[in-house]
Design a protein around this motif. Structure first.
Motif, mmCIF file in Angstrom:
data_model
loop_
_atom_site.group_PDB
_atom_site.id
_atom_site.type_symbol
_atom_site.label_atom_id
_atom_site.label_comp_id
_atom_site.label_asym_id
_atom_site.label_seq_id
_atom_site.Cartn_x
_atom_site.Cartn_y
_atom_site.Cartn_z
ATOM 1 N N SER A 141 44.700 37.529 48.616
ATOM 2 C CA SER A 141 43.628 38.898 48.133
ATOM 3 C C SER A 141 43.503 40.459 49.503
ATOM 4 C CB SER A 141 42.250 38.728 47.046
ATOM 5 O OG SER A 141 41.580 38.495 48.850
ATOM 6 N N LYS A 154 40.565 44.275 42.666
ATOM 7 C CA LYS A 154 39.791 42.809 43.499
ATOM 8 C C LYS A 154 40.082 42.301 41.850
ATOM 9 C CE LYS A 154 40.164 42.282 48.049
ATOM 10 N NZ LYS A 154 40.898 43.084 48.555
ATOM 11 N N PHE A 165 43.019 41.755 40.101
ATOM 12 C CA PHE A 165 43.408 39.948 40.417
ATOM 13 C C PHE A 165 42.367 39.334 39.667
ATOM 14 C CE2 PHE A 165 43.038 36.662 43.821
ATOM 15 C CZ PHE A 165 44.014 36.273 43.862
ATOM 16 N N CYS A 188 39.434 29.009 45.846
ATOM 17 C CA CYS A 188 39.703 30.552 46.279
ATOM 18 C C CYS A 188 39.426 30.273 48.098
ATOM 19 C CB CYS A 188 39.527 31.789 45.746
ATOM 20 S SG CYS A 188 39.882 32.998 46.874
ATOM 21 N N ASP A 235 39.896 33.188 51.214
ATOM 22 C CA ASP A 235 40.739 34.326 51.387
ATOM 23 C C ASP A 235 39.528 34.553 52.581
ATOM 24 O OD1 ASP A 235 43.190 35.450 50.818
ATOM 25 O OD2 ASP A 235 42.346 35.903 48.980
ATOM 26 N N GLN A 287 33.520 40.927 47.271
ATOM 27 C CA GLN A 287 34.376 40.077 47.009
ATOM 28 C C GLN A 287 33.867 39.276 45.474
ATOM 29 O OE1 GLN A 287 37.319 39.339 47.598
ATOM 30 N NE2 GLN A 287 37.964 37.338 48.074
#
Length: 278
Positions: free
Chosen positions: A143, A149, A152, A168, A170, A200
């Motif tokens: 990402s 975002k 996604f 995830c 990231d 996020q």
């Protein structure tokens, strides 16, 4: 246009990539006629702490042989090979780079995993899969190169089955102060899109996914980076694996990465989520 730039950043320098990887393995002492998937080591995992981070996240998911996983941003297939080998899962990888997908397919055949692994070129913002197709969506260090975002995570949620899991790992923004470039995911700010922790989280929850755990792994990542940097200094020559992907500029990339984490301008988080049943 941005996605083309991202794909070029990751493999634009690399022609005959598989051959270069095999040459690097041979120079490190591996027998090319008797390679096993673990011989690739960290060469095939483009994220902080490499296999250690992959193992940590996998252990949180109760993976079974019948588990169907989407690896969004699958790269050279390192994590997916681990998941297929250790848990017997079936994994579909998608990546912007056709070169990476070709190498991942070749390694899957080489190591006898092609019955459980498949890879295709495509965008994680327009996944070519039906709704409710996967038990797990898995993504590591992807990402940061995606400005949208919400789009996604919404796509990941769409293809995830009800009660399915998001895994995830990231890099996100820390203090909000601009970071030093180049870094592994971008030469300049043009293709770098670091979100704050709040941004996020908002993107994930907006997609309909529920965050079950949010673990900041920045201190572990920094310790790992500092050890790796010291090893580079002691060896006084780049390992063959770094020469394949970054060339002689890797030392600057490593210095920037360490400095960004030391100053708190970047952080790395491990996120586990779930798609509600209704």
């Amino acid at each position: 246009m941005i996605e083309q730039d991202v794909a070029k950043h990751y493999c634009g320098r690399s022609t005959d990539l598989e051959e270069k990887i095999l040459q690097a393995l041979q120079k490190s002492g591996k027998d090319l006629n008797n390679l096993v998937w673990t011989d690739l080591g960290g060469l095939d995992e483009f994220h902080l702490r490499k296999r250690e981070a992959t193992v940590e996240m996998a252990e949180l998911l109760n993976l079974q042989p019948e588990t169907r996983i989407l690896d969004a941003g699958s790269g050279l297939g390192g994590p997916s090979r681990y998941l297929a080998s250790e848990f017997g899962c079936h994994i579909t990888g998608i990546d912007l780079s056709g070169t990476f997908c070709n190498v991942a397919r070749s390694f899957a055949r080489r190591f006898g995993l092609d019955d459980r692994l498949s890879y295709q070129q495509g965008s994680v913002l327009e996944l070519p899969f039906q709704d409710d197709s996967f038990d797990v969506v898995w993504t590591q260090h992807v990402s940061m190169n995606i400005g949208n975002k919400t789009g996604f995570f919404t796509e990941l949620a769409r293809v995830l089955k009800p009660d399915g899991m998001l895994a995830c790992y990231d890099i996100i923004a820390g203090t909000g102060v601009p970071i030093d470039f180049p870094v592994p995911w971008a030469e300049t700010e043009k293709i770098s899109f670091l979100a704050s922790a709040e941004e996020q989280k908002q993107a994930i929850t907006y997609s309909g996914l529920k965050i079950l755990s949010w673990d900041d792994k920045s201190q572990e990542a920094l310790a790992w980076l500092e050890i790796a940097q010291e090893k580079l200094r002691e060896e006084k020559e780049l390992p063959q694996s770094h020469k394949v992907f970054r060339g002689e500029g890797f030392s600057e990339v490593m210095s920037n990465l360490v400095r960004n984490f030391q100053s708190g301008r970047t952080r790395v988080v491990q996120i586990i989520g779930r798609k509600p049943v209704s």
